[in-house]
Design an enzyme around this catalytic site. Structure first.
Site, PDB file in Angstrom:
ATOM      1  N   ASP A 146      41.786  52.487  44.460  1.00  0.00           N
ATOM      2  CA  ASP A 146      41.678  51.498  44.102  1.00  0.00           C
ATOM      3  C   ASP A 146      40.197  51.119  42.606  1.00  0.00           C
ATOM      4  O   ASP A 146      40.968  50.633  41.915  1.00  0.00           O
ATOM      5  CB  ASP A 146      40.405  50.500  44.398  1.00  0.00           C
ATOM      6  CG  ASP A 146      41.111  49.155  45.571  1.00  0.00           C
ATOM      7  OD1 ASP A 146      41.677  49.863  46.343  1.00  0.00           O
ATOM      8  OD2 ASP A 146      40.002  48.848  46.165  1.00  0.00           O
ATOM      9  N   ASN A 332      45.470  31.327  49.843  1.00  0.00           N
ATOM     10  CA  ASN A 332      45.339  29.798  50.977  1.00  0.00           C
ATOM     11  C   ASN A 332      44.682  29.063  50.221  1.00  0.00           C
ATOM     12  O   ASN A 332      44.418  27.914  51.125  1.00  0.00           O
ATOM     13  CB  ASN A 332      44.770  30.740  52.229  1.00  0.00           C
ATOM     14  CG  ASN A 332      46.357  31.888  52.645  1.00  0.00           C
ATOM     15  OD1 ASN A 332      46.870  31.443  52.682  1.00  0.00           O
ATOM     16  ND2 ASN A 332      45.719  33.159  52.610  1.00  0.00           N
TER      17      ASN A 332
END
Length: 396
Positions: A146, A332
């Site tokens: 990451d 979302n």
């Protein structure tokens, strides 16, 4: 060719099997509550299968994943030998790993050496790799970090204003996180813009329970919000984000807690949850509708911090081609997105209300057509990015 992507945590294994000829997800799921009295496993192909059973260790969990992938009825491969390679998501590579790398004993030890930088994540990654090596002998495996995407930051961006010897002795610096996601959505945003990534300036906003923002200059990470660990930066679901460092001592003195205990509180009991008691945005929005002031405060604080970073990064970049939202909340929650960017028309940043509220999950712009800075939503696909990196590293 099929590649298995694994994200092993301290008590869980997320997995996804991808067909690299199409990039399609063949099967995915998660093993949870490893080491507890009763665990669970989910497995999704066209249909979703769930079951509860004990998983004393990661090995039992991985064995069950293999059983499901090769099951005569539910499986998607006849034999685990069809899996050509395995890619592992690794949260922290410190300064040891600047790019994805094939795993050998030296790499595995390096991931162990980075445990102090990600004590909640790297131990699980090590166990996951060791388990996969045991159960998939001879299958080549790759670690994708990451932190790798952020290694292009300059010292002025990643160094802290503390004694320099702390960096020399312990590697104390900003490393960032969610790099695989930032890298993926930056590239996809450049495609939307119709520009080469190397000529694009993009602010990538990864909003999930863990969240971070990156400034991408000419396709490379220029700055990022998370710090030494994934605790820094913007306010998150249960994490505090950036705070006055003296707060740790202030709390420890009054609660008689150790520094580690205070950090645990800042990691698990802070952020949205610390302010209003919940880190579920659905619950927070419902409570705001009912007039709950703490829920509103939590949301306002979180969005305020996002705006601060976007503004700072816009000045750092000098020119912003696009701002892109991604991850669970970013994809979302239209209210969250609007709150983060509303009122910035004078800076060329706009949101089209209809586009924002009716996003169809395809990579697209939600800004006004004449907006100087494009605003996009792109669903992140870290698993595909890890699988692609795995294939590239192994030359498959």
């Amino acid at each position: 060719m099929k590649v298995l992507v694994i994200n092993a945590g301290s008590s869980s294994i997320k997995y996804q099997l991808l067909d690299m000829s199409t990039g399609n997800d063949l099967a995915s799921g998660i093993v949870e509550r490893i080491g507890e009295e009763m665990g669970s496993i989910s497995y999704k192909t066209g249909e979703k299968y769930t079951a509860e059973q004990p998983f004393p260790t990661h090995r039992e969990g991985m064995v069950e994943v293999i059983n499901l992938l090769t099951d005569a009825d539910k499986g998607v491969v006849k034999d685990k030998a069809e899996i050509a390679a395995i890619g592992h998501r690794i949260v922290h590579g410190g300064e040891l790993f600047f790019e994805p790398v094939e795993i050998d004993d030296k790499v595995l030890q390096g991931i162990r050496d980075c445990i102090p930088l990600a004590p909640l994540h790297n131990p699980g990654h090590v166990i996951g790799i060791e388990t996969a090596m045991e159960l998939f002998p001879g299958v080549r495996q790759v670690a994708v970090f990451d932190t790798s995407f952020h290694q292009t930051m300059e010292p002025k961006a990643y160094m802290y204003g503390v004694p320099y010897k702390y960096y020399e002795d312990w590697g104390l610096r900003r490393y960032g996180a969610h790099g695989t996601s930032h890298k993926y959505v930056a590239r996809e945003t450049a495609k939307l813009l119709g520009k080469p990534l190397e000529e694009s300036n993009i602010i990538t906003v990864h909003l999930g329970n863990g969240a971070s923002i990156s400034a991408v200059k000419n396709g490379k990470c220029y700055d990022t919000s998370m710090g030494l660990t994934p605790l820094g930066g913007i306010i998150m679901g249960t994490r505090c984000g950036d705070i006055d460092p003296a707060i740790v001592g202030f709390i420890a003195e009054r609660t008689k807690q150790s520094a580690a205990e205070v950090v645990a509180t800042l990691t698990n009991e802070s952020g949205l949850k610390g302010i209003c008691g919940s880190n579920d945005l659905r619950d927070i929005h419902a409570r705001i509708e009912e007039g709950d002031e703490k829920a509103k405060l939590a949301l306002d604080m979180a969005c305020h911090k996002v705006r601060q970073f976007i503004g700072a990064y816009a000045f750092e970049l000098g020119r912003v081609d696009a701002i892109v939202f991604t991850a669970g909340i970013g994809e979302n929650d239209e209210i969250y997105r609007e709150n983060c960017l509303s009122g910035l028309e004078n800076f060329g940043i706009t949101i089209n209300k209809e586009k924002n509220e009716n996003w169809d999950r395809t990579p697209s712009f939600i800004s006004e057509d004449d907006g100087a800075v494009k605003v996009a939503i792109i669903a992140t696909n870290e698993e595909l990015e890890i699988a692609n990196d795995t294939v590239k590293v192994l030359g498959l």
